[in-house]
Write an enzyme that holds these catalytic residues in place. Sequence first.
Site, PDB file in Angstrom:
ATOM      1  N   HIS A  37     112.263 114.299  77.077  1.00 23.52           N
ATOM      2  CA  HIS A  37     113.659 114.284  77.544  1.00 23.52           C
ATOM      3  C   HIS A  37     114.388 113.032  77.071  1.00 23.52           C
ATOM      4  CE1 HIS A  37     112.878 111.132  80.508  1.00 23.52           C
ATOM      5  NE2 HIS A  37     111.741 111.771  80.787  1.00 23.52           N
TER       6      HIS A  37
ATOM      7  N   GLU B 150     106.387 115.962  85.071  1.00 25.48           N
ATOM      8  CA  GLU B 150     105.751 114.658  84.918  1.00 25.48           C
ATOM      9  C   GLU B 150     104.766 114.406  86.064  1.00 25.48           C
ATOM     10  OE1 GLU B 150     104.341 112.449  83.386  1.00 25.48           O
ATOM     11  OE2 GLU B 150     105.977 111.308  82.465  1.00 25.48           O
TER      12      GLU B 150
END
Length: 402
Positions: A200, A275
């Site tokens: 990202h 994550e």
Amino acid sequence: MRELIVEADGGSRGNPGPAGYGAVVRDAATGEVLAETAEFIGRATNNVAEYRGLIAGLRAAREADPDAVVRVRMDSKLVVEQMSGRWQIKHPDMRPLALQARGVFPPGSVTYEWIPRERNKHADRLANEAMDAGRRGEQWAPKPAAAPVAAAGVPDVTGAAGATGDTGGTEVARAEAELPPPVGWGPAGGTPTTFLLLRHGETSFTARKAFSGSGGEDPDLSATGRAQAEAAAEALAHTGVQAVVTSPLARCRQTAQPLADRLGLDVRVEEGFRETDFGAWEGLTFAEIQQRHPRDLAAWLASPDARPSGGGESFATVARRVAVARDKTLARYAGRTVLVVSHVTPVKTLVRLALGAPAQSMFRMELSPAALSEVAYFPDGNASLRRFNDTAHLRTARLTVP
């Protein structure tokens, strides 16, 4: 030295036909089940499914303890004899799989034992569960609570009747040649499924180099991060991306959306690509963690089984769910090019699993915001890393890259 037992099985309903595998890892001393894994692999033969089960079981054992010695127990005479070196391997579908299995642990760490099918019911049940899930258009997932397990060496008497297995037959008759050269030196193993792995874009946490996982805030992209997402979309718009998959966290969804909009694709959210939960370390810098939690940090840096302070996830835990997400995505998009938007830990995990590298290797990888990596997964089970931490598209857009 710790000893682990891997029990593995695979089956095909048609041979070839809809196929799946199952594997279980036990502590040899206590009989405790340490890991279960299973997967529907599409159309394949019994023997391919059995080899895939062996590879998955060995990988799960390595996640449990990379320094262990391993005893593999299977009811496939073919796989046991070939992996023990007593039978040669001629069939082209078997060679790369055997080579891959031999590369999971160091030479001499793994021994093989044939067992009757009735003593392999746990792995057999998992393989059947995986095939049943595939028939429903789903991927196998572990049940929340496991049944009591048998002690090491004692047959598991639970589970459904058997996955179709190998007892010899024509595949045995063809098992007579040497293994091929290492992966990358021989012919390609069919049309790969390509993962374009995009970290990202930048957030406020990224700029501070603070830990930002899935257990704390869910920050949006910063202005720089949004520009990075647009630059990545521009670079990827003409690369043949056919599907977009993302972590559920906002920064990944915001990074994925520009390319999806350009290509008219839906964004599929995959929970397994989120994550790590960094527990009490969320929002802290490395220096702050070192000051406040020095012992926990030292343990975390030393072992993939150690968890961050406050109940976060270990790298071993993350690796298991990332591998499941990977396998689900491979099954859904076989033979296609997929943009996978995720985070530092999942991307590094996918890379090191593709390379067969130990968990500690992730501390030696640097992954910049909005960097591209690429892994090709071949139908024969092999994987090839094609690029890592590519930020050329950001330099072209005149963006700051760490």
